[in-house]
Design an enzyme around this catalytic site. Sequence first.
Site, PDB file in Angstrom:
ATOM      1  N   GLY A   1       2.438  -2.421   1.792  1.00  0.00           N
ATOM      2  CA  GLY A   1       1.537  -3.570   1.890  1.00  0.00           C
ATOM      3  C   GLY A   1       2.239  -4.728   2.570  1.00  0.00           C
ATOM      4  CB  SER A   2       1.413  -8.292   2.698  1.00  0.00           C
ATOM      5  OG  SER A   2       1.371  -8.588   1.320  1.00  0.00           O
TER       6      SER A   2
ATOM      7  CD  GLU B   1       5.281   0.975   5.977  1.00  0.00           C
ATOM      8  OE1 GLU B   1       5.457  -0.119   6.570  1.00  0.00           O
ATOM      9  OE2 GLU B   1       4.240   1.627   6.031  1.00  0.00           O
TER      10      GLU B   1
ATOM     11  CB  CYS C   1       2.997  -1.934   9.193  1.00  0.00           C
ATOM     12  SG  CYS C   1       2.247  -0.754   8.135  1.00  0.00           S
TER      13      CYS C   1
ATOM     14  CE  LYS D   1      -3.695  -2.607  -7.073  1.00  0.00           C
ATOM     15  NZ  LYS D   1      -4.919  -2.635  -6.247  1.00  0.00           N
TER      16      LYS D   1
ATOM     17  N   GLY E   1       5.371  -7.496  -1.246  1.00  0.00           N
ATOM     18  CA  GLY E   1       6.618  -6.723  -1.358  1.00  0.00           C
ATOM     19  C   GLY E   1       7.684  -7.505  -2.116  1.00  0.00           C
TER      20      GLY E   1
HETATM   21  P1  ADP Z   1      -3.348  -6.379   2.173  1.00  0.00           P
HETATM   22  O1  ADP Z   1      -4.254  -7.307   1.414  1.00  0.00           O
HETATM   23  O2  ADP Z   1      -3.050  -6.828   3.529  1.00  0.00           O
HETATM   24  O3  ADP Z   1      -3.704  -4.955   2.009  1.00  0.00           O
HETATM   25  P2  ADP Z   1      -1.455  -6.752   0.116  1.00  0.00           P
HETATM   26  O4  ADP Z   1       0.020  -6.625   0.182  1.00  0.00           O
HETATM   27  O5  ADP Z   1      -2.046  -8.023  -0.335  1.00  0.00           O
HETATM   28  O6  ADP Z   1      -1.908  -6.422   1.556  1.00  0.00           O
HETATM   29  O7  ADP Z   1      -2.080  -5.594  -0.775  1.00  0.00           O
HETATM   30  C1  ADP Z   1      -1.532  -4.319  -0.855  1.00  0.00           C
HETATM   31  C2  ADP Z   1      -1.709  -3.797  -2.263  1.00  0.00           C
HETATM   32  O8  ADP Z   1      -0.988  -4.651  -3.147  1.00  0.00           O
HETATM   33  C3  ADP Z   1      -3.142  -3.769  -2.753  1.00  0.00           C
HETATM   34  O9  ADP Z   1      -3.344  -2.593  -3.504  1.00  0.00           O
HETATM   35  C4  ADP Z   1      -3.215  -4.997  -3.661  1.00  0.00           C
HETATM   36  O10 ADP Z   1      -4.168  -4.884  -4.693  1.00  0.00           O
HETATM   37  C5  ADP Z   1      -1.819  -5.027  -4.236  1.00  0.00           C
HETATM   38  N1  ADP Z   1      -1.400  -6.349  -4.719  1.00  0.00           N
HETATM   39  C6  ADP Z   1      -1.721  -7.558  -4.218  1.00  0.00           C
HETATM   40  N2  ADP Z   1      -1.167  -8.542  -4.951  1.00  0.00           N
HETATM   41  C7  ADP Z   1      -0.469  -7.949  -5.945  1.00  0.00           C
HETATM   42  C8  ADP Z   1       0.329  -8.416  -7.048  1.00  0.00           C
HETATM   43  N3  ADP Z   1       0.517  -9.706  -7.265  1.00  0.00           N
HETATM   44  N4  ADP Z   1       0.887  -7.503  -7.865  1.00  0.00           N
HETATM   45  C9  ADP Z   1       0.712  -6.186  -7.644  1.00  0.00           C
HETATM   46  N5  ADP Z   1      -0.032  -5.682  -6.649  1.00  0.00           N
HETATM   47  C10 ADP Z   1      -0.617  -6.540  -5.801  1.00  0.00           C
END
Ligand code: ADP
Length: 494
Positions: free
Chosen positions: A236-237, A258, A293, A184, A241
């Site tokens: 991601g965040s 990561e 990061c 995704k 995570g």
């Molecule tokens: P940022 O917004 O700083 O990129 P995120 O960790 O929010 O960091 O997003 C990283 C990825 O995780 C994106 O592809 C986002 O769509 C996905 N994401 C955000 N929230 C969820 C969730 N609840 N479940 C699965 N994927 C998510």
Amino acid sequence: MQHTGEISQPAVMRRRILIGGDWVEAASGEAFPVENPAKRAIIATVPRGTAVDVELAVRSASDAFPAWSAVAPRERGRMLLQVADAMEARLEEVARLIALETGNALRTQARAEARISADIFRYFGGLGGELKGATIPLGDSVLSYTRREPLGVVGAIIPWNAPVLLAALKIAPALCAGNTMVLKTAEDAPLAVLLMAEICQQFLPAGVLNVLTGFGVECGAPLLNHPAIAKLSFTGSTAVGKIVMEAASQRIVPVSLELGGKSPSIVFPDANEDWVVEGIVAAMRFTRQSQSCTAGSRLFLHRSVFDSFLDKLTAKVSTLRIGDPLAEDTDVGTIINERQFNRVCGYIESGLAEPDAKLVAGGLPPTDGPLSEGYFVQPTIFAHTSNDWRLSREEIFGPVLVAIPWTDEADVIRMANDTHYGLAAYLWTHDIGKALRTAHQVQAGWVQINQGTGQSPGQSYGGYKQSGLGREFSLEAMLDSFTQLKNVTVNLTR
Ligand code: ADP
């Protein structure tokens, strides 16, 4: 701060997702817009994937798995090498799309990202023959050996800050090891990853790689929770995570994470030199608006050089050209979207309101003129006496650097480690013994001494503490993250 010229806008593009080798719309027929953050203008629409699309994509990946995992590993690698060649032939196209959708400057960032992404395919494409097992010496009457077997369908979720690189880092090793994948993309930056998927699809069997676009909760969560997913790989965040890890715990699925960082850069008194200033700018990733990061966002300057080093640093930062990401003379582009822009501005406001903090460069963005058209934030530096205030503790994910003085070595190491993150660290000194002793005491997965560059294929990259789990970028990372070990023991006397 200077700003650069403007480049004309292409028409709004319409993109599709990749499921089972076909380019399709979301099952719902719905789409959502992708914005050029330099203009706050819509440049494309992409399918709004949901659980239905996840189901179709996971089914395709599951169907493709038996045949793909049976392909000889070096043959799988050969296909990845073809992807590398084809990516290299289209580097400029990939790079321009990255710049357009992320706001990262073409010259300083996007081209490098496209190049290293192709190189990731080249690196892992050569590693098929390294998926080796071992023999266990149990005596002449027993043959005991291990096999590296793929896990199955990998569910991968990536962010927007280096989308093509982070996608390549998941696709290439997972596929080389014999897994299939549903990936995704991030809602803010799906376009260049879809282009890379198009290149991959020229060489891969249908269903081996499936790429979805959609929102986190609508599309990411069903992927995390799908019962046929055998491995989760997330960048991601730290907050998301934790959600990924919770989902993995429900089915005991292995997970690689990561996540964020608040990395220290420690300047020793002998390093008050121009090349270190340049290194600090690189380590802080100012030319990626510090949306990284690994940004060295806590600058610990020895008290004896604090003022003179900061003078040199602010002079250097003021020469960075901020403007249209596609213009060749631009060094610094834009923040990704309005939400992040407001968040970063909120941190700057909080710094301006902090009595013990002094603004030494940048500040709040202009509210009129060409830079107000996009989410431009100037490289900003605050000086502060403490590692304990909000801007020193939280990951800002924007160009806001905090400089903190130190005198005692043990104390600076304590401050460097006083964070729940542990991704990267940067040390600056000619005294190599001191540098290495410090490197061994800093709690971070990646320590650089006298340089602030990006990752290279071959290094095992990943975080300590809440910066993550597992490693990427290397052979060992591929073996650990994307294979499982089977032991076979044969009685040779029967
Ligand atoms: P940022 O917004 O700083 O990129 P995120 O960790 O929010 O960091 O997003 C990283 C990825 O995780 C994106 O592809 C986002 O769509 C996905 N994401 C955000 N929230 C969820 C969730 N609840 N479940 C699965 N994927 C998510």
